[in-house]
Design a protein around this motif. Structure first.
Motif, PDB file in Angstrom:
ATOM      1  N   PRO A 215      43.820  44.146  40.135  1.00  0.00           N
ATOM      2  CA  PRO A 215      44.482  43.361  41.137  1.00  0.00           C
ATOM      3  C   PRO A 215      45.536  42.298  40.961  1.00  0.00           C
ATOM      4  O   PRO A 215      45.594  41.788  39.306  1.00  0.00           O
ATOM      5  CB  PRO A 215      42.958  42.905  41.903  1.00  0.00           C
TER       6      PRO A 215
ATOM      7  N   GLU B  43      48.402  39.224  41.103  1.00  0.00           N
ATOM      8  CA  GLU B  43      47.932  37.625  41.008  1.00  0.00           C
ATOM      9  C   GLU B  43      48.816  37.432  42.174  1.00  0.00           C
ATOM     10  O   GLU B  43      48.322  36.401  42.311  1.00  0.00           O
ATOM     11  CB  GLU B  43      49.128  37.228  40.038  1.00  0.00           C
TER      12      GLU B  43
ATOM     13  N   THR C  53      41.592  34.792  44.453  1.00  0.00           N
ATOM     14  CA  THR C  53      40.199  35.166  43.723  1.00  0.00           C
ATOM     15  C   THR C  53      40.156  33.716  43.101  1.00  0.00           C
ATOM     16  O   THR C  53      39.824  32.931  43.376  1.00  0.00           O
ATOM     17  CB  THR C  53      40.938  35.077  42.153  1.00  0.00           C
ATOM     18  N   GLY C  54      38.256  33.386  43.603  1.00  0.00           N
ATOM     19  CA  GLY C  54      38.253  32.118  42.915  1.00  0.00           C
ATOM     20  C   GLY C  54      37.379  31.729  43.863  1.00  0.00           C
ATOM     21  O   GLY C  54      37.188  32.222  45.468  1.00  0.00           O
ATOM     22  N   ASP C  55      36.381  30.371  43.954  1.00  0.00           N
ATOM     23  CA  ASP C  55      36.115  29.925  45.447  1.00  0.00           C
ATOM     24  C   ASP C  55      37.181  28.895  45.653  1.00  0.00           C
ATOM     25  O   ASP C  55      36.637  28.399  47.089  1.00  0.00           O
ATOM     26  CB  ASP C  55      34.502  28.809  44.570  1.00  0.00           C
TER      27      ASP C  55
ATOM     28  N   ARG D 148      39.475  44.177  52.377  1.00  0.00           N
ATOM     29  CA  ARG D 148      39.581  43.925  50.605  1.00  0.00           C
ATOM     30  C   ARG D 148      40.516  45.466  49.980  1.00  0.00           C
ATOM     31  O   ARG D 148      41.016  46.408  51.319  1.00  0.00           O
ATOM     32  CB  ARG D 148      38.333  45.246  49.942  1.00  0.00           C
TER      33      ARG D 148
ATOM     34  N   ASN E  39      38.575  45.869  45.250  1.00  0.00           N
ATOM     35  CA  ASN E  39      38.998  44.312  44.640  1.00  0.00           C
ATOM     36  C   ASN E  39      38.403  44.164  46.294  1.00  0.00           C
ATOM     37  O   ASN E  39      39.480  43.600  47.326  1.00  0.00           O
ATOM     38  CB  ASN E  39      40.245  44.259  45.104  1.00  0.00           C
TER      39      ASN E  39
ATOM     40  N   LEU F  56      38.442  40.198  48.570  1.00  0.00           N
ATOM     41  CA  LEU F  56      38.399  39.074  48.860  1.00  0.00           C
ATOM     42  C   LEU F  56      37.787  37.476  48.671  1.00  0.00           C
ATOM     43  O   LEU F  56      36.467  38.211  49.914  1.00  0.00           O
ATOM     44  CB  LEU F  56      39.453  38.946  50.232  1.00  0.00           C
ATOM     45  N   PRO F  57      37.798  37.358  48.230  1.00  0.00           N
ATOM     46  CA  PRO F  57      36.697  35.745  48.877  1.00  0.00           C
ATOM     47  C   PRO F  57      36.511  35.344  50.016  1.00  0.00           C
ATOM     48  O   PRO F  57      37.589  35.783  50.319  1.00  0.00           O
ATOM     49  CB  PRO F  57      37.091  34.550  47.665  1.00  0.00           C
TER      50      PRO F  57
ATOM     51  N   THR G 137      38.318  33.297  52.390  1.00  0.00           N
ATOM     52  CA  THR G 137      40.217  33.773  52.575  1.00  0.00           C
ATOM     53  C   THR G 137      40.268  33.419  54.104  1.00  0.00           C
ATOM     54  O   THR G 137      39.381  34.511  54.415  1.00  0.00           O
ATOM     55  CB  THR G 137      40.615  34.962  51.109  1.00  0.00           C
TER      56      THR G 137
END
Length: 368
Positions: A88, A90, A94-96, A125, A129, A131-132, A135
């Motif tokens: 994916p 940048e 990403t992440g929490d 998505r 991929n 999305l968190p 988001t």
């Protein structure tokens, strides 16, 4: 295609996004939002403000500058599974950590890109991929009627969005943006007295003119005033920002304010000297109010309260007949509303409790 949702101000749109962000964080509503509005109305600033308030990282994607593969990422051959997988980009969250994905210029994106965006807006998505969950997605764009580069939004795309239809409104812009951002007092005073010149896009399109007044343009005018001292150059730059007619009218106001408003000196002066320093025109007094609000801090707030309260009795204490014709009481009330908001935001409200000038102002209001 008509945007059949009621027009709202930028301040109301920010309130709606705040509520939507909180509802999504609580697991009550997950939606993708769409800000419609003319160029320069402040759509990007609204999203940036929401990101600052919520502590979210802002991912700003200008959809006119990317291709579908920029969102999908790059394929990579996995030798163990003997499959192609996608790395994916940048530019996606990403992440929490909380994040805001801003899809700007959605309606100007090439039609070939829109199917790729569908997955982001609806399923959150692209390919595999995802999305968190934290988001928050906001898109923005102009319409064909705005004179901008835009495609008609089809139902397959519009059905994936919760639409907010923005309009420029002077009092909202002044209170929600211009004052908090401390724009130049000449700009804020001018728009308060000429609210019809905040956004002239529709009139400019009808007349076939390239340059129009917009909230973004007036923000640029503020920067021009702060960075350019030479009058002829300043007037040229302002005309190139808001157009010749608006610039000519604004120049008269700016010159009046520059010649008569001495806000910093008034804060340092004693009561007798301060009385002689008040400007005589409505533009000058309005600019003084905005300047006092912008300058108010822990040290200067008591003097700012005294200076603002002094406007109310100018018709009594100054000989100029103009003061009797000006709406001094209304201007002071408006100024105190702004100054109190500033004090509350900075935790300086005690200055009002201990101010005799403010107590006298309240007593005069109660007595009629």
């Amino acid at each position: 295609m008509t945007i059949n949702s009621p027009p709202i101000t930028a301040g109301a749109a920010l309130e709606a996004l705040r509520a939507g962000f909180a509802a999504q964080a609580a697991g009550q509503l997950t939606a993708s939002w769409m800000l419609h509005g003319r160029p320069g109305i402040g759509k990007t600033e609204i999203v940036a403000q929401l990101a600052r308030e919520t502590g979210s990282r802002l991912y700003d994607l200008r959809l006119t500058t990317i291709e579908p593969q920029d969102l999908r990422g790059l394929p990579f051959y996995d030798h163990e599974t003997k499959r192609t997988i996608w790395y994916p980009p940048e530019d996606l969250p990403t992440g929490d950590a909380p994040a805001i994905l801003f899809l700007d210029e959605l309606t100007a994106a090439a039609p070939a890109l829109q199917p790729t965006v569908y997955g982001l807006l609806q399923e959150r998505r692209i390919g595999q991929n995802q999305l968190p969950p934290q988001t928050f997605i906001v898109a923005a764009g102009n319409t064909v009627e705005d004179g901008a580069v835009a495609y008609e939004m089809g139902t397959a795309l519009s059905d994936r969005l919760l639409h907010l239809n923005l309009r420029a409104e002077a009092s909202d812009w002044l209170r929600s943006y211009a004052v908090p951002q401390a724009l130049h007092p000449s700009v804020t005073a001018f728009i308060r007295t000429r609210p019809d010149l905040l956004d002239t896009t529709e009139d400019a399109l009808r007349r076939g003119e390239m340059i129009a007044c917009t909230p973004r343009a007036w923000t640029r005018v503020s920067a021009i005033l702060r960075s350019t001292d030479e009058r002829m150059l300043r007037d040229t730059l302002v005309a190139g920002t808001v157009g010749e007619a608006a610039a000519a009218e604004f120049a008269l106001v700016a010159d009046d304010i520059a010649a008569s408003v001495q806000a910093e000196a008034m804060l340092d002066a004693d009561a007798r000297a301060r009385l002689e320093m008040y400007p005589v025109s409505l533009h000058g007094l309005t600019a003084l109010v905005y300047a006092l609000v912008a300058l108010a801090d822990e040290r200067s707030l008591p003097a700012a309260i005294d200076t603002l309260a002094g406007i109310r009795t100018l018709a009594v204490h100054r000989p100029e007949p103009e003061f009797a014709r000006l709406p001094l009481g209304e201007l002071v009330t408006y100024g105190f509303e702004l100054l109190i908001e500033r004090a509350l935001a900075e935790g300086l409200q005690e200055a009002f409790r201990s101010s005799q000038s403010y107590a006298d102002y309240l007593a005069a209001r109660e007595s009629g």
